[in-house]
Write a protein that holds these residues in place. Structure first.
Motif, PDB file in Angstrom:
ATOM      1  N   LEU A 107       1.898  -3.833   7.972  1.00 45.57           N
ATOM      2  CA  LEU A 107       1.640  -4.584   6.746  1.00 45.57           C
ATOM      3  C   LEU A 107       1.539  -3.654   5.544  1.00 45.57           C
ATOM      4  CD1 LEU A 107      -0.993  -7.268   7.805  1.00 45.57           C
ATOM      5  CD2 LEU A 107       1.384  -7.643   7.170  1.00 45.57           C
ATOM      6  N   TRP A 108       0.873  -2.516   5.730  1.00 42.51           N
ATOM      7  CA  TRP A 108       0.711  -1.567   4.633  1.00 42.51           C
ATOM      8  C   TRP A 108       2.070  -1.115   4.098  1.00 42.51           C
ATOM      9  CZ3 TRP A 108      -2.071   0.665   0.991  1.00 42.51           C
ATOM     10  CH2 TRP A 108      -1.716   1.927   0.526  1.00 42.51           C
ATOM     11  N   CYS A 109       2.968  -0.750   5.002  1.00 44.54           N
ATOM     12  CA  CYS A 109       4.285  -0.263   4.581  1.00 44.54           C
ATOM     13  C   CYS A 109       5.055  -1.340   3.829  1.00 44.54           C
ATOM     14  CB  CYS A 109       5.095   0.193   5.795  1.00 44.54           C
ATOM     15  SG  CYS A 109       4.425   1.642   6.633  1.00 44.54           S
ATOM     16  N   GLY A 110       5.003  -2.555   4.328  1.00 41.83           N
ATOM     17  CA  GLY A 110       5.825  -3.608   3.756  1.00 41.83           C
ATOM     18  C   GLY A 110       5.352  -4.129   2.421  1.00 41.83           C
ATOM     19  N   TYR A 111       4.031  -4.051   2.163  1.00 37.43           N
ATOM     20  CA  TYR A 111       3.505  -4.739   0.989  1.00 37.43           C
ATOM     21  C   TYR A 111       2.760  -3.861  -0.010  1.00 37.43           C
ATOM     22  CZ  TYR A 111       4.522  -9.051   3.541  1.00 37.43           C
ATOM     23  OH  TYR A 111       5.159 -10.059   4.212  1.00 37.43           O
ATOM     24  N   ALA A 112       2.161  -2.753   0.416  1.00 38.31           N
ATOM     25  CA  ALA A 112       1.292  -2.018  -0.499  1.00 38.31           C
ATOM     26  C   ALA A 112       1.541  -0.524  -0.571  1.00 38.31           C
ATOM     27  CB  ALA A 112      -0.178  -2.253  -0.116  1.00 38.31           C
ATOM     28  N   CYS A 113       2.346   0.049   0.315  1.00 37.73           N
ATOM     29  CA  CYS A 113       2.601   1.486   0.280  1.00 37.73           C
ATOM     30  C   CYS A 113       3.255   1.876  -1.050  1.00 37.73           C
ATOM     31  CB  CYS A 113       3.494   1.894   1.441  1.00 37.73           C
ATOM     32  SG  CYS A 113       3.998   3.635   1.392  1.00 37.73           S
ATOM     33  N   PRO A 114       2.759   2.908  -1.743  1.00 40.17           N
ATOM     34  CA  PRO A 114       3.374   3.300  -3.019  1.00 40.17           C
ATOM     35  C   PRO A 114       4.869   3.578  -2.909  1.00 40.17           C
ATOM     36  CG  PRO A 114       1.278   4.408  -2.731  1.00 40.17           C
ATOM     37  CD  PRO A 114       1.558   3.698  -1.438  1.00 40.17           C
ATOM     38  N   GLN A 115       5.308   4.149  -1.794  1.00 40.79           N
ATOM     39  CA  GLN A 115       6.741   4.404  -1.636  1.00 40.79           C
ATOM     40  C   GLN A 115       7.521   3.100  -1.641  1.00 40.79           C
ATOM     41  OE1 GLN A 115       8.434   7.148  -1.714  1.00 40.79           O
ATOM     42  NE2 GLN A 115      10.424   6.263  -1.192  1.00 40.79           N
ATOM     43  N   SER A 116       7.054   2.082  -0.929  1.00 36.37           N
ATOM     44  CA  SER A 116       7.730   0.787  -0.902  1.00 36.37           C
ATOM     45  C   SER A 116       7.659   0.097  -2.258  1.00 36.37           C
ATOM     46  CB  SER A 116       7.102  -0.114   0.170  1.00 36.37           C
ATOM     47  OG  SER A 116       7.206   0.465   1.448  1.00 36.37           O
ATOM     48  N   VAL A 117       6.484   0.170  -2.897  1.00 37.50           N
ATOM     49  CA  VAL A 117       6.281  -0.510  -4.182  1.00 37.50           C
ATOM     50  C   VAL A 117       7.180   0.080  -5.258  1.00 37.50           C
ATOM     51  CG1 VAL A 117       4.623  -0.863  -6.044  1.00 37.50           C
ATOM     52  CG2 VAL A 117       3.949  -1.310  -3.680  1.00 37.50           C
ATOM     53  N   TYR A 118       7.193   1.413  -5.375  1.00 38.39           N
ATOM     54  CA  TYR A 118       8.001   2.027  -6.427  1.00 38.39           C
ATOM     55  C   TYR A 118       9.494   1.952  -6.121  1.00 38.39           C
ATOM     56  CZ  TYR A 118       3.960   3.597  -8.972  1.00 38.39           C
ATOM     57  OH  TYR A 118       2.802   3.614  -9.712  1.00 38.39           O
ATOM     58  N   THR A 119       9.857   1.964  -4.852  1.00 36.38           N
ATOM     59  CA  THR A 119      11.259   1.750  -4.511  1.00 36.38           C
ATOM     60  C   THR A 119      11.702   0.362  -4.946  1.00 36.38           C
ATOM     61  OG1 THR A 119      11.188   3.277  -2.628  1.00 36.38           O
ATOM     62  CG2 THR A 119      12.907   1.602  -2.610  1.00 36.38           C
ATOM     63  N   GLU A 120      10.843  -0.639  -4.760  1.00 36.19           N
ATOM     64  CA  GLU A 120      11.161  -1.996  -5.192  1.00 36.19           C
ATOM     65  C   GLU A 120      11.315  -2.067  -6.710  1.00 36.19           C
ATOM     66  OE1 GLU A 120      12.186  -5.844  -4.125  1.00 36.19           O
ATOM     67  OE2 GLU A 120      11.673  -4.159  -2.808  1.00 36.19           O
ATOM     68  N   ILE A 121      10.438  -1.375  -7.428  1.00 37.65           N
ATOM     69  CA  ILE A 121      10.533  -1.353  -8.895  1.00 37.65           C
ATOM     70  C   ILE A 121      11.825  -0.672  -9.341  1.00 37.65           C
ATOM     71  CG2 ILE A 121       9.483  -0.433 -10.992  1.00 37.65           C
ATOM     72  CD1 ILE A 121       6.760  -0.730  -9.606  1.00 37.65           C
ATOM     73  N   PHE A 122      12.141   0.465  -8.745  1.00 36.11           N
ATOM     74  CA  PHE A 122      13.350   1.184  -9.134  1.00 36.11           C
ATOM     75  C   PHE A 122      14.602   0.403  -8.744  1.00 36.11           C
ATOM     76  CE2 PHE A 122      12.444   5.800 -10.289  1.00 36.11           C
ATOM     77  CZ  PHE A 122      11.167   5.515 -10.738  1.00 36.11           C
ATOM     78  N   LEU A 123      14.564  -0.300  -7.611  1.00 34.79           N
ATOM     79  CA  LEU A 123      15.702  -1.142  -7.230  1.00 34.79           C
ATOM     80  C   LEU A 123      15.888  -2.291  -8.206  1.00 34.79           C
ATOM     81  CD1 LEU A 123      15.516  -1.400  -3.337  1.00 34.79           C
ATOM     82  CD2 LEU A 123      17.463  -0.610  -4.682  1.00 34.79           C
ATOM     83  N   TRP A 124      14.792  -2.844  -8.697  1.00 28.10           N
ATOM     84  CA  TRP A 124      14.877  -3.921  -9.690  1.00 28.10           C
ATOM     85  C   TRP A 124      15.595  -3.416 -10.939  1.00 28.10           C
ATOM     86  CZ3 TRP A 124      12.932  -4.434 -14.660  1.00 28.10           C
ATOM     87  CH2 TRP A 124      12.958  -5.722 -15.200  1.00 28.10           C
ATOM     88  N   VAL A 125      15.246  -2.210 -11.395  1.00 24.27           N
ATOM     89  CA  VAL A 125      15.926  -1.615 -12.548  1.00 24.27           C
ATOM     90  C   VAL A 125      17.400  -1.405 -12.228  1.00 24.27           C
ATOM     91  CG1 VAL A 125      16.082   0.441 -14.006  1.00 24.27           C
ATOM     92  CG2 VAL A 125      13.834  -0.516 -13.414  1.00 24.27           C
TER      93      VAL A 125
END
Length: 483
Positions: free
Chosen positions: A116-134
């Motif tokens: 759960l941590w990796c999928g929803y709250a890990c900084p690596q996952s979170v910032y990858t999602e933000i950068f992918l959005w850009v």
């Protein structure tokens, strides 16, 4: 539920670099992954977590408390502010306890529901999602990005690539500035940045953390999760056949094959899987969930969302890829049975330890004294004779005020009848300050004569009235009598 082994693809070339004498490749060339955008209930939940985590991270340094930054780890002054709590280097034990709490929470939630941590709250996952959005908003979705990378350089390609890089750099620098803002006042930091008067260390850490964010979320992405993060390596020791994981229902989906919409899969001798590969296209680490649970899976439910959409279009029931457990798949358990089997010894042990440590941590924080005392005996002269046979020992009491207002302290001594304080026993300590009070203790001649050459135990008691309630601390020491 066994983890799938990594495959090694042979390179068909004469004596390639990295190939042993048997002709088997020792490594696999890294292929760039282009995750496809996906919508659905889990995608929305992931974005909720992105917003929550980033509002906390970017917002906390700007909150004020008692006229100063609410969350500030001031390394220069060696004071650490957490809202109304003021900690000093002597309170470093709290950090160790927090790490224990984090580890136990990781064990508990992994045993219950996998990564759960990796999928929803890990900084690596979170910032990858933000950068992918850009990346999607500047270069387009999966196919558009692949065509753009394959196309020759042009004004349009330079513009799209350049705007993406510029946005990434801005996000990374803001992230670096915010990170340093936890250790140096964020308002002063921003003012110094605008006037270009930041210290060399502040420049270094802003650029270092910004570069780490830029590189990890913009370029390395899944490589961090697959090769650098240790969590994937020990998750198999934390989960079992009753842990909730994301899995493909092979019994329902196989054998796969294309067919018209609404076709009867049983009549065609096929399963519900239509082999569209969309679950692979949306995966940020590029794995095929149909091959089973793998180390590289970060438990982002993108494959669930896209598969459910395909099933609805085909008029099939959702859940071909879903949250389930190994026993749930093997034994065909329903959702209620799967959830009921969460209640097992491993989960109870992790949960009990987590509650115990959290409870002890909270109790210690709420009952901790507002000040601390260190007693330092004068080592230059353990004892001396003063007056007519009186014995005197000298001490230095270092008092650390943990409150954000000045406090008045009074010192007394116990443990040795007739022992008295021959110096001023009172001290004023400034807010969150440290001050020293020299204390001279004197033993009358008649008592000193009875204890020649002995080292006697004594107890210093320091009292104050903090937050409208009396507090006291006791510290043990010794009184030495000359022979």
């Amino acid at each position: 539920m066994a983890l799938a082994a990594n495959k090694v693809i042979p390179i068909q070339a004469a004596n390639p670099v990295g190939e042993d004498s048997s002709g088997v490749s020792l490594y696999e060339k890294t292929v760039k992954i282009y995750p496809r955008s996906v919508s659905g209930q889990f995608a929305r939940l992931r974005w909720v977590m992105v917003w929550v985590t980033q509002l906390v991270f970017y917002g906390l340094p700007w909150l004020q408390w008692n006229g100063r930054q609410a969350m500030l780890f001031d390394l220069v002054e060696r004071r650490f502010y957490v809202f109304g709590l003021v900690l000093h280097p002597q309170d470093f034990i709290y950090l160790a306890v927090l790490l224990i709490v984090a580890a136990l929470a990781l064990f508990f939630f992994t045993a219950v529901a996998g990564r759960l941590w990796c999928g929803y709250a890990c900084p690596q996952s979170v910032y990858t999602e933000i950068f992918l959005w850009v990346e999607r908003h500047t270069e387009g979705d999966r196919q558009a990005r692949m065509r753009l990378d394959a196309a020759p350089w042009s004004i349009q390609k330079i513009t799209r690539k350049g705007s993406k890089q510029l946005a990434w750099i801005v996000i990374a620098l803001i992230t670096g500035l915010t990170f340093v803002g936890y250790f140096s006042s964020i308002r002063g930091l921003l003012s110094d940045l605008l006037s270009l008067t930041l210290s060399s260390w502040e420049w270094f850490w802003i650029l270092f953390y910004g570069l780490a964010t830029y590189g990890n979320a913009g370029f390395m992405r899944e490589q961090i999760c697959k090769h650098m993060c240790p969590y994937a390596r020990f998750q198999s020791a934390l989960i079992d056949m009753d842990s909730m994981v994301i899995a493909y229902d092979e019994r329902r989906g196989e054998s796969r094959g294309s067919r018209p919409r609404g076709a009867d899969s049983a009549a065609l001798g096929l399963g519900d899987g239509i082999d569209c590969t969309l679950c692979v296209q949306v995966c940020p680490t590029g794995i095929d969930i149909r091959k089973g649970l793998q180390n590289e899976c970060i438990a982002c439910p993108a494959c669930i969302d896209v598969c459910d959409q395909v099933m609805l279009k085909m008029d099939y029931p959702k859940g071909l890829i879903r949250y389930t457990s190994g026993n749930g798949l093997v034994q065909g358990l329903n959702a209620r049975q799967i959830i009921r089997r969460v209640n097992r010894p491993r989960v109870w042990i992790y949960g009990a330890l987590l509650l115990l440590v959290c409870g002890a941590f909270a109790y210690n924080l709420t009952t901790r004294s507002s000040f601390s005392v260190d007693v330092i005996k004068d080592r230059g002269a353990l004892a001396r004779e003063v007056g007519q046979g009186e014995i005197e020992n000298v001490y230095r009491l270092q008092i650390m005020n943990g409150l954000e207002q000045a406090q008045h302290y009074t010192v007394s001594v116990n443990g040795l009848p007739g022992l008295r304080i021959s110096s001023d026993p009172q001290l004023e300590v400034q807010a969150v300050g440290i001050a020293s009070l020299p204390i001279r203790l004197t033993l009358p001649p008649e008592l000193a004569a009875k204890s020649r050459g002995q080292t006697l135990p004594i107890v210093f008691e320091v009292q104050t009235s903090a937050n409208d309630r009396a507090e006291s601390r006791q510290e043990k020491s010794t009184f030495y009598v000359l022979p």
